[in-house]
Design a protein around this motif. Structure first.
Motif, mmCIF file in Angstrom:
data_model
loop_
_atom_site.group_PDB
_atom_site.id
_atom_site.type_symbol
_atom_site.label_atom_id
_atom_site.label_comp_id
_atom_site.label_asym_id
_atom_site.label_seq_id
_atom_site.Cartn_x
_atom_site.Cartn_y
_atom_site.Cartn_z
ATOM 1 N N MET A 146 0.886 -1.266 -0.076
ATOM 2 C CA MET A 146 -0.059 0.050 0.081
ATOM 3 C C MET A 146 1.026 1.322 -0.048
ATOM 4 O O MET A 146 0.650 2.227 -0.830
ATOM 5 N N GLY A 147 1.881 1.133 0.725
ATOM 6 C CA GLY A 147 2.918 2.271 0.804
ATOM 7 C C GLY A 147 3.613 2.620 -0.380
ATOM 8 O O GLY A 147 3.604 3.617 -1.064
ATOM 9 N N LEU A 148 4.138 1.446 -1.101
ATOM 10 C CA LEU A 148 4.594 1.684 -2.313
ATOM 11 C C LEU A 148 3.808 2.081 -3.301
ATOM 12 O O LEU A 148 4.447 2.513 -4.345
ATOM 13 N N SER A 149 2.679 1.869 -3.349
ATOM 14 C CA SER A 149 1.870 2.387 -4.478
ATOM 15 C C SER A 149 1.916 3.721 -4.588
ATOM 16 O O SER A 149 1.593 4.544 -5.773
ATOM 17 N N THR A 150 2.014 4.481 -3.556
ATOM 18 C CA THR A 150 2.354 5.983 -3.748
ATOM 19 C C THR A 150 3.069 6.583 -4.638
ATOM 20 O O THR A 150 3.360 7.531 -5.247
ATOM 21 N N PHE A 151 4.317 5.538 -4.698
ATOM 22 C CA PHE A 151 5.562 5.739 -5.322
ATOM 23 C C PHE A 151 5.492 5.495 -6.974
ATOM 24 O O PHE A 151 5.801 5.974 -7.959
ATOM 25 N N PHE A 152 4.723 4.212 -7.025
ATOM 26 C CA PHE A 152 4.655 3.454 -8.286
ATOM 27 C C PHE A 152 3.407 4.031 -9.073
ATOM 28 O O PHE A 152 3.330 3.670 -10.266
ATOM 29 N N ALA A 153 2.455 4.494 -8.562
ATOM 30 C CA ALA A 153 1.030 4.726 -9.195
ATOM 31 C C ALA A 153 0.577 6.072 -8.630
ATOM 32 O O ALA A 153 -0.595 6.165 -8.270
ATOM 33 N N PRO A 154 1.245 7.154 -8.679
ATOM 34 C CA PRO A 154 0.936 8.334 -8.193
ATOM 35 C C PRO A 154 -0.304 9.088 -8.862
ATOM 36 O O PRO A 154 -0.790 10.066 -8.192
ATOM 37 N N ASP A 155 -0.819 8.725 -9.855
ATOM 38 C CA ASP A 155 -1.509 9.514 -10.630
ATOM 39 C C ASP A 155 -3.062 8.777 -10.495
ATOM 40 O O ASP A 155 -4.044 8.968 -11.349
ATOM 41 N N PHE A 156 -3.024 7.750 -9.462
ATOM 42 C CA PHE A 156 -4.271 7.317 -9.049
ATOM 43 C C PHE A 156 -4.656 7.861 -7.724
ATOM 44 O O PHE A 156 -3.852 7.791 -6.887
ATOM 45 N N TRP A 157 -6.168 8.181 -7.596
ATOM 46 C CA TRP A 157 -6.604 8.771 -6.382
ATOM 47 C C TRP A 157 -6.289 7.778 -5.042
ATOM 48 O O TRP A 157 -5.465 8.339 -4.174
ATOM 49 N N LEU A 158 -6.668 6.647 -5.080
ATOM 50 C CA LEU A 158 -6.228 5.942 -3.861
ATOM 51 C C LEU A 158 -4.743 5.656 -3.702
ATOM 52 O O LEU A 158 -4.519 6.058 -2.322
ATOM 53 N N ALA A 159 -3.923 5.432 -4.746
ATOM 54 C CA ALA A 159 -2.474 5.182 -4.333
ATOM 55 C C ALA A 159 -1.935 6.461 -4.049
ATOM 56 O O ALA A 159 -1.060 6.440 -3.058
ATOM 57 N N ASP A 160 -2.437 7.728 -4.508
ATOM 58 C CA ASP A 160 -1.750 8.965 -4.176
ATOM 59 C C ASP A 160 -2.120 9.387 -2.444
ATOM 60 O O ASP A 160 -1.284 9.710 -1.793
ATOM 61 N N ASN A 161 -3.274 9.038 -2.205
ATOM 62 C CA ASN A 161 -3.722 9.289 -0.703
ATOM 63 C C ASN A 161 -2.995 8.303 0.209
ATOM 64 O O ASN A 161 -2.956 8.526 1.470
ATOM 65 N N MET A 162 -2.340 7.114 -0.325
ATOM 66 C CA MET A 162 -1.631 6.146 0.645
ATOM 67 C C MET A 162 -0.389 6.956 1.213
ATOM 68 O O MET A 162 0.235 6.831 2.144
ATOM 69 N N SER A 163 0.053 8.102 0.540
ATOM 70 C CA SER A 163 1.085 9.148 1.032
ATOM 71 C C SER A 163 0.946 9.695 2.348
ATOM 72 O O SER A 163 1.669 9.953 2.886
ATOM 73 N N PHE A 164 -0.391 9.863 2.832
ATOM 74 C CA PHE A 164 -0.716 10.140 4.116
ATOM 75 C C PHE A 164 -0.266 9.289 5.235
ATOM 76 O O PHE A 164 -0.268 9.663 6.359
ATOM 77 N N PHE A 165 -0.319 8.077 5.109
ATOM 78 C CA PHE A 165 -0.210 7.007 6.028
ATOM 79 C C PHE A 165 1.162 6.300 5.980
ATOM 80 O O PHE A 165 1.422 5.269 6.548
ATOM 81 N N LEU A 166 2.262 6.988 5.200
ATOM 82 C CA LEU A 166 3.403 6.209 5.129
ATOM 83 C C LEU A 166 4.280 5.990 6.587
ATOM 84 O O LEU A 166 4.822 4.808 6.766
ATOM 85 N N ARG A 167 4.074 6.875 7.435
ATOM 86 C CA ARG A 167 4.742 6.562 8.664
ATOM 87 C C ARG A 167 3.937 5.429 9.495
ATOM 88 O O ARG A 167 4.645 4.603 10.086
ATOM 89 N N GLN A 168 2.538 5.228 9.366
ATOM 90 C CA GLN A 168 1.800 4.223 10.037
ATOM 91 C C GLN A 168 2.224 2.820 9.247
ATOM 92 O O GLN A 168 2.461 1.732 9.759
ATOM 93 N N PHE A 169 2.409 3.133 7.961
ATOM 94 C CA PHE A 169 2.818 1.914 6.966
ATOM 95 C C PHE A 169 4.283 1.118 7.563
ATOM 96 O O PHE A 169 4.369 0.051 7.753
ATOM 97 N N LEU A 170 5.080 2.135 7.512
ATOM 98 C CA LEU A 170 6.433 2.005 8.167
ATOM 99 C C LEU A 170 6.482 1.284 9.373
ATOM 100 O O LEU A 170 7.024 0.173 9.765
ATOM 101 N N ALA A 171 5.838 1.720 10.606
ATOM 102 C CA ALA A 171 5.518 1.307 11.883
ATOM 103 C C ALA A 171 4.945 -0.194 11.565
ATOM 104 O O ALA A 171 5.260 -1.129 12.378
ATOM 105 N N ALA A 172 3.888 -0.188 10.893
ATOM 106 C CA ALA A 172 3.187 -1.883 10.738
ATOM 107 C C ALA A 172 4.083 -2.598 9.985
ATOM 108 O O ALA A 172 4.044 -3.922 10.526
ATOM 109 N N GLY A 173 5.110 -2.286 9.219
ATOM 110 C CA GLY A 173 5.609 -3.048 8.527
ATOM 111 C C GLY A 173 6.916 -3.453 9.282
ATOM 112 O O GLY A 173 7.386 -4.653 9.191
ATOM 113 N N ILE A 174 7.373 -2.608 10.254
ATOM 114 C CA ILE A 174 8.828 -3.004 10.958
ATOM 115 C C ILE A 174 8.164 -4.137 12.013
ATOM 116 O O ILE A 174 8.759 -5.260 12.170
ATOM 117 N N ALA A 175 6.870 -3.842 12.477
ATOM 118 C CA ALA A 175 6.255 -4.747 13.374
ATOM 119 C C ALA A 175 6.150 -6.182 12.867
ATOM 120 O O ALA A 175 6.295 -6.880 13.447
#
Length: 369
Positions: free
Chosen positions: A34-63
């Protein structure tokens, strides 16, 4: 006759560790994707909005990766597949962390002290979320900070006027209670700027947005974009006040992108006329990891900086105490390369659902009227 020994049943604790390992590994892959989608599909609404939650994704990813590592203390029937899944999780997480770090550093500039005897310009930007300007907590904050410029979003000026009149107070409070003396209010009443410096020129445009289906009566798709030139006594400061639509639906995301296109046009004009001492600030309704936000910075030669060097929550949900979990960094600023960033910080909870953004800047003396 030989009999095959029945495998010893796995203990409940071992089964729990195995479950944690599998869930952690698959979970890390999911949140990283979900986090990577903001880098690889930035011209899509949902993928671009994933950028708001990258810190949460990183925390969940390391856990998740740690949970997957914990699963190695027990034996799995599909041991080879388990190792492969965990390796994919780690690679996905590290890729997300690397791209997030790289974009955090992109178009940023280090803080630097001013020359001896110089005084920085202090700017406070707040999305009020309709907070009353006569609020005692807000006024006490401004009186303590003593800003040279206050940039406000979601003001609802017509409602502010009614409240002042109801309480028998002077409308605007310019020059009082921590508010600087010069005041400019947008035509729609959504933006307002208080300045200690005289306003030499002001230009404003209303950007018409599409009204999404199901919008309530409080929602206004039209947004203001203000451009002010302030006489600092040293060099004119070109201030661009920004507040696009919140991209919570696809149609509103398209409104935001149209707004950013107009921001680029305004900045093009300022660069053509002068090019120095430009400050764009406000609630951008964009995380700093959004490709469109970074595109505006890159295209216009602007730089930014973050409190303590890392984007922090400025918009929180439900309760300020949960701002690290339920929040996003959406209030940003950007300056032309000639301007010096002395300090960036966040103010306290003042009653809005946004924290004040406090920026101290130095400016060049080469700009001319």
């Amino acid at each position: 006759m030989l009999f095959r020994t029945k495998p010893k049943p796995r203990s409940l604790f071992a089964s729990l560790l195995s479950l944690i390992g599998w869930c952690g590994s698959f979970g890390a892959i999911g949140v990283s994707a979900m986090g990577l989608s903001t880098f690889f599909a930035p011209d899509f609404w949902l993928a671009d909005n994933m950028s708001f939650f990258l810190r949460q994704f990183l925390a969940a990813g390391i856990a998740g990766c740690l949970g997957g590592a914990l699963g190695f203390v027990v034996h799995h029937r599909l041991q080879l597949i388990y190792r492969l899944i965990w390796a994919i999780a780690v690679i996905a997480f590290l890729t997300l962390a690397g791209l997030t770090g790289a974009r955090t550093l992109a178009n940023t500039k280090p803080l630097g002290p001013l020359a001896a005897g110089d005084k920085p310009i202090k700017i406070v930007s707040i999305n009020l979320e309709h907070l009353f300007l006569g609020d005692k907590v807000l006024q006490a904050f401004l009186e303590q900070e003593k800003p040279d410029i206050v940039v406000l979003q979601e003001v609802l000026w017509w409602l502010q006027e009614r409240r002042w009149e109801r309480f028998g107070l002077e409308v605007g409070s310019a020059g009082k209670n921590g508010f600087p003396e010069y005041l400019k209010v947008g035509d729609l009443g959504g933006l307002a700027v208080y300045s200690r410096f005289p306003i030499l020129k002001s230009e404003e445009q209303v950007i018409r947005g599409e009204l999404p289906a199901g919008a309530n009566v409080y929602y206004d798709a039209d947004r203001e974009l203000m451009s002010l030139t302030l006489d600092t006594g040293k060099a004119p400061l070109h201030l661009v006040v920004i507040h696009p639509d919140s991209p919570r639906t696809e149609s509103r995301w398209l409104n935001k992108r149209s707004y950013f296109d107009e921001v680029d046009t305004v900045l093009d004009t300022l660069k053509a006329e002068n090019g120095d001492n430009i400050l764009a600030i406000g609630d951008w309704n964009s995380a700093p990891w959004s490709a469109r936000f970074q595109e505006t910075l890159e295209r216009n030669g602007l730089k930014t900086a973050y409190p303590d060097g890392w984007p922090q929550t400025t918009r929180f949900f439900f309760d300020f105490r949960l701002h690290w979990i339920l929040g996003a960094p959406v209030d940003q600023f950007a300056v032309s390369k000639d301007m010096q960033v002395v300090d960036v910080s966040l103010g306290p909870d003042i009653g809005s659902d946004h924290l004040p953004l406090i920026v101290e800047l130095g400016q060049t003396t080469s700009a001319e009227n």
